[in-house]
Enzyme design. Structure first.
Site, PDB file in Angstrom:
ATOM      1  N   LYS A   1       4.489  11.302  -1.630  1.00 22.02           N
ATOM      2  CA  LYS A   1       3.882  10.621  -0.488  1.00 22.02           C
ATOM      3  C   LYS A   1       3.031  11.613   0.274  1.00 22.02           C
ATOM      4  O   LYS A   1       3.299  12.815   0.256  1.00 22.02           O
ATOM      5  CB  LYS A   1       4.972  10.089   0.446  1.00 22.02           C
ATOM      6  CG  LYS A   1       4.500   8.988   1.374  1.00 22.02           C
ATOM      7  CD  LYS A   1       4.524   7.666   0.664  1.00 22.02           C
ATOM      8  CE  LYS A   1       4.225   6.499   1.554  1.00 22.02           C
ATOM      9  NZ  LYS A   1       4.632   5.243   0.931  1.00 22.02           N
TER      10      LYS A   1
ATOM     11  N   ASN B   1      -1.728  -5.197   5.907  1.00 21.90           N
ATOM     12  CA  ASN B   1      -1.993  -5.681   4.546  1.00 21.90           C
ATOM     13  C   ASN B   1      -0.803  -6.464   3.978  1.00 21.90           C
ATOM     14  O   ASN B   1      -0.923  -7.642   3.633  1.00 21.90           O
ATOM     15  CB  ASN B   1      -2.361  -4.480   3.662  1.00 21.90           C
ATOM     16  CG  ASN B   1      -2.615  -4.898   2.234  1.00 21.90           C
ATOM     17  OD1 ASN B   1      -1.699  -5.028   1.436  1.00 21.90           O
ATOM     18  ND2 ASN B   1      -3.858  -5.164   1.914  1.00 21.90           N
TER      19      ASN B   1
HETATM   20  N1  GLU Z   1       2.154   2.800  -0.192  1.00 27.15           N
HETATM   21  C1  GLU Z   1       2.689   1.853  -1.102  1.00 27.15           C
HETATM   22  C2  GLU Z   1       4.203   1.977  -1.158  1.00 27.15           C
HETATM   23  O1  GLU Z   1       4.817   2.475  -0.255  1.00 27.15           O
HETATM   24  C3  GLU Z   1       2.019   1.903  -2.462  1.00 27.15           C
HETATM   25  C4  GLU Z   1       2.183   3.175  -3.225  1.00 27.15           C
HETATM   26  C5  GLU Z   1       1.327   3.246  -4.478  1.00 27.15           C
HETATM   27  O2  GLU Z   1       0.689   2.281  -4.808  1.00 27.15           O
HETATM   28  O3  GLU Z   1       1.340   4.315  -5.088  1.00 27.15           O
HETATM   29  O4  GLU Z   1       4.825   1.512  -2.061  1.00 27.15           O
END
Ligand code: GLU
Length: 428
Positions: free
Chosen positions: A104, A219
């Site tokens: 992340k 979103n």
């Molecule tokens: N930010 C999104 C999540 O927390 C998507 C992560 C991604 O697509 O790599 O799952």
């Protein structure tokens, strides 16, 4: 610990992990590996005008495949939060059994105070700082809170400029014109809806009998409200960061999104409507203003937290009236709240399952980028549904067999898969 001091998201992760470790009887050595990120990259990035920001990329675990996970731009993004979110990504990818690890990223900034140009500069500066560590075979970022396809586009462009080659698979959640995947925009919500419908089928409930409250009209929250409305559920409350509205008779989320876009927030749209300044057929019937705190405690069947972490806590969990919680946000329920909800027979469909549709379609996007061949939206939907239903089936059954919550079942299954990969690599 002082009851008023909120535990950090990472402490919450460690608590759930330790529950799973007990169930799986993991050795100290293995547990230690799951408690720590493999790599933590931090940088100070600056943009024109002398502004600078803390930037992060945490690479939690890549035993099952390249690190994968979004980048958030938020004033409260810090290393503890990013670490927790990276760990949750590793769990999430294992829950849906896609060949990716967990990571992340974040920038501690307030995007609402930055111009479009400044946001572009932040995006490009993040890539310049993290370029050595990311790439289609290493670590693949994506959008998260307050980042979007346009930001992903700038990031891909900066990466390709530095490397002097085309590399669309370096990042997912891109605009369609830059190698994005059909269906990625609505994927987080759509995945959650597939799981929810599967669960409702099991308990014999129909959408038309059920009311829904959605916290956060970003979103994931907007698409969730919209898809659920189209599936026949009654959406009775929605909110954004400034506040929310409640309408017993239900509302059409598209109209609420229209008002929010016109007036800046849901609350401002309600004010404009009450003053007769907003075209009435484009707003819902007779909504009343509510706070975000009230929304969580509203009389409804399904509560969808789709904003930030730790909103359901020891303080308010006892007041939740919904019978099902669909966690589209990451980490919205603290372990203390989880225990209260479980005691009150409220079913929590946990984030690592409920919102895994996003990363699943990110996985599809990455596959399409690597093979340079793109799929129709209908293909994406079929593949997404298959993966989500396989995961929900595994987890519902495992939870039932072992008489544990869906969150514990998800963690146990995921940790087991991650540990298997770590063992096969000789890491533990
Ligand atoms: N930010 C999104 C999540 O927390 C998507 C992560 C991604 O697509 O790599 O799952």
């Amino acid at each position: 610990m002082d009851k008023n001091v909120k535990k950090t998201p990472f402490e919450n992760y460690l608590e759930i992990l330790s529950d799973s470790a007990n169930i799986l009887d993991l050795s100290e050595n293995v547990l230690e590996k799951l408690k720590n990120a493999q790599n933590i990259h931090t940088a100070e990035i600056s943009i024109s005008g002398g502004k600078s920001f803390h930037a992060y990329r945490v690479q939690f675990n890549n035993a099952r495949g390249p690190f994968k996970g979004g980048i958030r731009f938020h004033p409260e993004a810090d290393i503890e939060e990013v670490k927790a979110l990276a760990a949750l990504m590793a769990i999430k990818c294992a829950v849906v059994n896609i060949p990716l690890g967990g990571g992340k990223g974040g920038v501690q900034c307030n995007p609402k105070e930055l111009t479009e140009k400044e946001l572009e500069e932040v995006a490009r500066a993040w890539i310049r700082a993290m370029e050595p560590f990311i790439g289609p075979e290493k670590d693949i970022p994506a959008p998260d809170v307050y980042t979007n396809p346009q930001i992903m586009g700038y990031m891909m462009d900066e990466f390709e400029k530095i490397q002097g080659r085309s590399a669309p698979g370096v990042i997912t959640g891109k605009p369609l014109a830059l190698g994005g995947s059909a269906g990625r925009g609505s994927a987080t919500a759509q995945g959650g809806v597939y799981v929810l419908l599967d669960y409702l089928k099991k308990i014999g409930k129909k959408p038309s009998e059920l009311t829904v409250a959605v916290q956060g009209l970003g979103n994931a929250g907007f698409y969730a409200a919209d898809i659920l409305h189209k599936e026949g559920f009654k959406i009775i409350a929605v909110s954004d960061s400034k506040g929310g509205i409640y309408a017993k008779e239900g509302m059409n989320p598209e109209n609420i999104a229209f008002g929010k876009k016109e007036c800046g927030s849901i609350s401002a749209a309600l004010e404009a409507k009450n003053k007769g300044e907003l075209c009435s057929e484009k707003t819902c019937c007779s909504p009343v203003a509510i706070t975000n705190a009230q929304l969580l405690e509203i009389e409804c069947d399904i509560l969808v937290p789709a904003a930030l972490d730790r909103v359901l806590t020891e303080e308010n969990a006892k007041n939740v009236k919904a019978s099902i919680i669909l966690e589209l946000a990451n980490g919205p329920t603290t372990p203390e709240a989880d225990a209260i909800l479980e005691a009150n027979n409220i079913v929590v469909i946990p984030d690592v399952l409920a919102n895994a549709g996003g990363v699943t379609v990110s996985y599809f996007e990455w596959v399409q980028n690597i093979q340079n061949f793109y799929w129709e939206e209908a293909d994406v939907q079929v593949k997404l549904k298959n993966i989500m239903l396989k995961a929900s089936n595994d987890i519902f059954n495992f939870a039932e067999e072992n008489k544990i919550s869906l969150r514990k079942a998800s963690f146990v299954l995921a940790v087991k898969r991650i540990v298997t990969a770590m063992k096969l690599r000789g890491r533990v």
